[in-house]
Design an enzyme around this catalytic site. Structure first.
Site, PDB file in Angstrom:
ATOM      1  N   GLU A 177      -5.072   3.398 -10.316  1.00 17.62           N
ATOM      2  CA  GLU A 177      -5.710   2.086 -10.120  1.00 17.62           C
ATOM      3  C   GLU A 177      -6.839   1.909 -11.127  1.00 17.62           C
ATOM      4  OE1 GLU A 177      -6.262   2.886  -5.590  1.00 17.62           O
ATOM      5  OE2 GLU A 177      -6.109   0.711  -5.813  1.00 17.62           O
ATOM      6  N   CYS A 232       0.821  -1.217   0.000  1.00 17.27           N
ATOM      7  CA  CYS A 232       0.000   0.000   0.000  1.00 17.27           C
ATOM      8  C   CYS A 232       0.851   1.263   0.000  1.00 17.27           C
ATOM      9  CB  CYS A 232      -0.939   0.007   1.206  1.00 17.27           C
ATOM     10  SG  CYS A 232      -1.947   1.503   1.298  1.00 17.27           S
ATOM     11  N   ARG A 284      -0.078   4.623   2.975  1.00 17.28           N
ATOM     12  CA  ARG A 284       0.027   4.351   4.409  1.00 17.28           C
ATOM     13  C   ARG A 284       0.324   5.556   5.286  1.00 17.28           C
ATOM     14  NH1 ARG A 284       4.116  -0.432   4.737  1.00 17.28           N
ATOM     15  NH2 ARG A 284       4.549  -0.087   2.508  1.00 17.28           N
ATOM     16  N   TRP A 324      -9.206   5.688  -0.039  1.00 16.04           N
ATOM     17  CA  TRP A 324      -9.718   6.303  -1.267  1.00 16.04           C
ATOM     18  C   TRP A 324      -8.842   5.838  -2.413  1.00 16.04           C
ATOM     19  CZ3 TRP A 324      -8.199   9.397   2.960  1.00 16.04           C
ATOM     20  CH2 TRP A 324      -6.874   9.863   2.908  1.00 16.04           C
TER      21      TRP A 324
HETATM   22  N1  ARG Z   1      -6.705  -1.706  -6.951  1.00 19.64           N
HETATM   23  C1  ARG Z   1      -8.034  -2.007  -6.478  1.00 19.64           C
HETATM   24  C2  ARG Z   1      -9.058  -1.468  -7.441  1.00 19.64           C
HETATM   25  O1  ARG Z   1      -8.718  -0.824  -8.379  1.00 19.64           O
HETATM   26  C3  ARG Z   1      -8.289  -1.435  -5.092  1.00 19.64           C
HETATM   27  C4  ARG Z   1      -7.237  -1.734  -4.033  1.00 19.64           C
HETATM   28  C5  ARG Z   1      -7.305  -0.830  -2.828  1.00 19.64           C
HETATM   29  N2  ARG Z   1      -7.092   0.539  -3.220  1.00 19.64           N
HETATM   30  C6  ARG Z   1      -7.142   1.599  -2.389  1.00 19.64           C
HETATM   31  N3  ARG Z   1      -6.927   2.776  -2.900  1.00 19.64           N
HETATM   32  N4  ARG Z   1      -7.406   1.464  -1.113  1.00 19.64           N
HETATM   33  O2  ARG Z   1     -10.244  -1.618  -7.295  1.00 19.64           O
END
Ligand code: ARG
Length: 320
Positions: free
Chosen positions: A187, A9, A12, A182
């Site tokens: 991602e 992560c 953090r 968030w």
């Molecule tokens: N990578 C995953 C997604 O795109 C989520 C993982 C957790 N991500 C976060 N920002 N807490 O759905």
């Protein structure tokens, strides 16, 4: 502390801000469902996302195990067998099949973005629950300068809430402890909508940009990636949904590492997960290495429930 120790992560720095809701006394699937709805509401917080975890009963034995079978509380269905034209999120195809076998019916006209139901297990009880629209905040994707972008009809949900990991203290394990932060833009903009094996939107976007997608050296993929990532960040900001770009997240992660050292700890991190999937070398996290010393408390992976003997039996007993 489990968040602080999560080597994959990048977010953090904010570990101290996690809201923890204690639901360890709940056993009935109906009650667990209500608690999950409360989690979605409080954590989404009308867009001002609050990092949150809801904790259910610790694992004692197989008879009273609690699990949410979904990978995330909010996800989109994936249709097709992988041979024809896929619809939706291919990553969730297997789970979509599981939900269908338990009686879930996709909309009459399936779309690429159909919200999956929750599958909640408590002991030998396995139940399907539909998420009400009011529980799921979503963001339509538009681009600040490319008007045609809206026409692609892309969208994503606001709250990434992982629901299939074990919260492990070092002496106890909690197989159901959904948590969220968030989103970091990449991602969605690089992986979820960009990956070939996911929504595979780079060719679509590059063509709209008028680029030749038959060759590699005009960097059409890179141009499409930047446009898509701009669109994600801008759209979330427009809708008032908290999101972080990968440059800001990277410098926050460097601050986290410094804080840890000041507190007499050496942070562990998995380089291949921390470095953002676009513009890696333009972020500070790329230019160093990290130790990998797994520590408790932490979040652990577990086998997909429908692949365990017990899960297979429950699927059979509850098949519609
Ligand atoms: N990578 C995953 C997604 O795109 C989520 C993982 C957790 N991500 C976060 N920002 N807490 O759905």
């Amino acid at each position: 502390m489990a968040w602080r120790n999560s080597v994959r992560c990048i977010g953090r720095l904010h570990w101290k801000s996690l809201d923890v809701v204690d639901c360890r006394s709940l056993e009935k699937t109906d009650d667990i469902y209500e608690a999950l709805l409360a989690h979605l509401k409080a954590a989404t917080n009308a867009g001002a996302i609050r990092p949150s975890m809801t904790l259910f009963k610790h694992w004692e034995n197989a008879d009273n195990e609690i699990r949410v079978w979904n990978h995330q509380l909010i996800r989109y269905a994936g249709y097709g067998d992988g041979t024809g034209k896929p619809l939706g999120d291919p990553m969730n195809r297997e789970f979509t099949e599981v939900a269908r076998s338990l009686g879930w019916q996709p909309p009459v006209q399936p779309t690429p973005f159909d919200i999956l139901p929750l599958v909640i297990q408590s002991g030998d009880d396995l139940k399907l629950y539909e998420l009400p629209e009011s529980a799921v905040m979503e963001v339509p994707v538009r681009h600040p300068r490319l008007p045609w972008f809206e026409g692609l009809q892309l969208r994503w949900y606001a709250l990434p809430a992982i629901s299939d990991m074990i919260f492990a203290t070092g002496s106890e394990v909690y197989p159901c402890a959904p948590f969220n932060g968030w989103y970091m833009g990449t991602e969605i903009g690089a992986r979820n909508l960009g990956d070939r094996q996911r929504y595979n939107q780079l060719p679509v976007i590059a063509e709209k940009m008028g680029m030749d997608t038959t060759k590699a050296d005009n960097l059409w993929k890179d141009h499409a990636l930047v446009a898509l990532n701009e669109a994600i960040l801008w759209s979330f900001e427009q809708e008032g949904v908290r999101i972080v770009d990968h440059h800001t997240a990277s410098s926050e992660f460097m601050r986290f590492c410094k804080n840890e050292e000041t507190s007499g700890r050496t942070p562990s991190a998995d380089w291949s997960w921390i470095v953002p999937p676009v513009s890696g070398s333009a972020t500070p996290v790329f230019h160093r290495s990290y130790q990998m010393e797994p520590e408790f408390p932490n979040y652990l992976l577990q086998q997909a429930p429908w692949k365990t003997q017990r899960g297979l039996r429950l699927l059979n007993e509850n098949a519609k």
